[in-house]
Design an enzyme around this catalytic site. Structure first.
Site, PDB file in Angstrom:
ATOM      1  N   LYS A  49       0.841  -1.204   0.000  1.00  0.00           N
ATOM      2  CA  LYS A  49       0.000   0.000   0.000  1.00  0.00           C
ATOM      3  C   LYS A  49       0.875   1.251   0.000  1.00  0.00           C
ATOM      4  O   LYS A  49       2.065   1.180   0.307  1.00  0.00           O
ATOM      5  CB  LYS A  49      -0.943  -0.023   1.205  1.00  0.00           C
ATOM      6  CG  LYS A  49      -0.247  -0.100   2.561  1.00  0.00           C
ATOM      7  CD  LYS A  49      -1.244  -0.474   3.669  1.00  0.00           C
ATOM      8  CE  LYS A  49      -0.543  -0.552   5.017  1.00  0.00           C
ATOM      9  NZ  LYS A  49      -1.438  -1.079   6.061  1.00  0.00           N
TER      10      LYS A  49
ATOM     11  N   TYR B 108      17.186  27.530  13.223  1.00  0.00           N
ATOM     12  CA  TYR B 108      16.093  28.420  13.608  1.00  0.00           C
ATOM     13  C   TYR B 108      15.852  28.346  15.112  1.00  0.00           C
ATOM     14  O   TYR B 108      15.954  27.272  15.712  1.00  0.00           O
ATOM     15  CB  TYR B 108      14.803  28.001  12.895  1.00  0.00           C
ATOM     16  CG  TYR B 108      14.859  28.191  11.397  1.00  0.00           C
ATOM     17  CD1 TYR B 108      14.804  29.463  10.823  1.00  0.00           C
ATOM     18  CD2 TYR B 108      14.951  27.088  10.554  1.00  0.00           C
ATOM     19  CE1 TYR B 108      14.841  29.624   9.447  1.00  0.00           C
ATOM     20  CE2 TYR B 108      14.985  27.244   9.177  1.00  0.00           C
ATOM     21  CZ  TYR B 108      14.932  28.520   8.623  1.00  0.00           C
ATOM     22  OH  TYR B 108      14.967  28.668   7.274  1.00  0.00           O
TER      23      TYR B 108
HETATM   24  C1  PLP Z   1      -0.772  -2.130   6.690  1.00  0.00           C
HETATM   25  C2  PLP Z   1      -1.394  -3.469   6.920  1.00  0.00           C
HETATM   26  C3  PLP Z   1      -0.593  -4.626   6.946  1.00  0.00           C
HETATM   27  C4  PLP Z   1       0.909  -4.577   6.934  1.00  0.00           C
HETATM   28  O1  PLP Z   1       1.374  -4.095   8.165  1.00  0.00           O
HETATM   29  P1  PLP Z   1       2.920  -4.080   8.574  1.00  0.00           P
HETATM   30  O2  PLP Z   1       2.934  -3.668   9.993  1.00  0.00           O
HETATM   31  O3  PLP Z   1       3.577  -3.058   7.717  1.00  0.00           O
HETATM   32  O4  PLP Z   1       3.448  -5.430   8.328  1.00  0.00           O
HETATM   33  C5  PLP Z   1      -1.243  -5.849   7.031  1.00  0.00           C
HETATM   34  N1  PLP Z   1      -2.597  -5.931   7.117  1.00  0.00           N
HETATM   35  C6  PLP Z   1      -3.379  -4.833   7.128  1.00  0.00           C
HETATM   36  C7  PLP Z   1      -4.851  -4.990   7.243  1.00  0.00           C
HETATM   37  C8  PLP Z   1      -2.808  -3.562   7.034  1.00  0.00           C
HETATM   38  O5  PLP Z   1      -3.584  -2.477   7.070  1.00  0.00           O
END
Ligand code: PLP
Length: 362
Positions: free
Chosen positions: A35, A258
């Site tokens: 994703k 800053y």
């Molecule tokens: C993002 C996600 C994952 C992967 O999670 P990680 O902690 O990066 O391994 C797996 N399942 C679902 C439903 C997610 O939203």
């Protein structure tokens, strides 16, 4: 060297992490989660290489991410691509067109899917996401039991996968894990023909009974440790380097950058480095974060949009020499901890300004 940050994405390291996870998952299918453009690292490149390593199922969040991954995989890599967002009314044709499998996660999504499937000659493959205690996404366990009993509510659908997601897998001793597992075991028994999936990265490293038929790692593929700290079994996939633009000597008590919240306590030699938060180095990393240079960790004093300043200590440093901000030595989980965040967020913030280089075959 150009005066710019460079992001190197090591596909061989990705392949090695995938192999580690396959061994760890002991027989379960390892379905990469790509994703948000593969956690910012390029879902197309990652997906092609992971296919070559044997991955046949992938997860993304958005419909558009699924379409992009399908295009990158092409006709010669017919992977199953799951859409964690599920589907809403009217999205059926787009899902079909790109052969994407929606992960339905509430009753209105199931209604949208059955309405669309009614026009189809054969059952439409979908997955179901059940909420076993994260209180975020998924049918409640009561809804899931009701749907399993009244099978006409799934008319026209072929539920090939039932999944849930753990809320506390990074802390194995947390009893919430066992509670979620118990609820998931009950639900999956009500869908005997579907495969089952519960574990993401952290869950894979819990006891074996969390692994079921399929595991869904994201961050561990990219080197993030399952306990939110560096894990020697996993290699860094993303390496961010940037050249030193200048060095200077500060007197004790002088401020840096800053405001005046950061002052050096003693006479300090610092380097000005050509990377900043526009390249994805989060500002919060100045509190305890460090880059790697000349064989040691060098504390970050400040992070601005285009520049950061580090304490060189005794290291001799020349203009143009590269500093490692993230990589095999400046570990992802350490940077995340310094910035008060998780490895996932560090990765997705690696912006497009840094020049990108892929290493290893896609
Ligand atoms: C993002 C996600 C994952 C992967 O999670 P990680 O902690 O990066 O391994 C797996 N399942 C679902 C439903 C997610 O939203």
């Amino acid at each position: 060297m150009a005066a710019a940050a460079r992001l190197t994405i090591d596909l061989d390291a990705l392949a090695q992490n995938y192999a580690v996870l396959r061994t760890e998952a002991a027989g379960a299918e390892v379905a990469p989660v790509l994703k948000s453009d593969g956690y910012g690292l390029g879902a197309g490149h990652l997906g092609q290489r992971l296919w070559a390593e044997g991955a046949r199922s992938f997860f993304v969040a958005r419909l558009a991410e699924g379409e992009a991954l399908r295009a990158a995989l092409g006709g010669e890599r017919p992977a199953t691509i799951y859409i964690l967002d599920g589907m809403s009314d009217g999205e059926g044709p787009r899902l079909d067109q790109a052969r994407l499998t929606p992960v339905l996660w509430n009753l209105s999504q199931i209604a949208a899917a059955t309405a669309y499937a009614a026009q189809k000659p054969s059952p439409w493959p979908v997955a179901l996401h059940i909420d076993t205690g994260m209180n975020r996404q998924g049918l409640t366990t009561d809804e899931a039991r009701a749907v399993a009993q009244a099978t006409d509510r799934l008319r026209g659908l072929e539920v090939g996968l039932v999944m849930s997601h753990l809320g506390s897998a990074a802390t194995p001793e947390n009893p919430r894990n066992r509670r979620q597992l118990a609820d998931f075991l009950d639900i999956r028994s009500r869908f005997p023909r579907a495969r089952a999936s519960l574990a993401a990265s952290a869950g894979i490293f819990l006891a074996g009974d969390y692994r079921f038929d399929m595991v869904r790692p994201g961050v561990s593929l990219f080197g993030g440790g399952p306990r939110e700290r560096p894990d020697e079994r996993l290699r860094a996939v993303a390496t961010l380097t940037a050249p030193i633009l200048d060095t200077r000597n500060l007197n004790a008590g002088e401020p840096v950058g800053y405001g005046e919240s950061v002052r050096v306590a003693a006479p300090t030699r610092v380097a000005v480095v050509a990377a900043g938060y526009a390249d994805g180095v989060i500002r919060a990393a100045k509190a305890g974060g460090a880059v790697w240079f000349a064989g040691a960790a060098r504390p970050i004093l400040t992070v601005n949009m285009d520049l950061l300043v580090v304490d060189l200590g005794e290291a001799p440093a020349g203009i143009g020499e590269a500093v490692e901000i993230l990589g095999p030595n400046a570990r992802l989980d350490d940077l995340a901890a310094a910035g008060g965040t998780v490895a996932h967020e560090i990765l997705v913030r690696l912006s497009s300004r840094a020049e990108r280089v892929y290493r290893g075959e896609a």
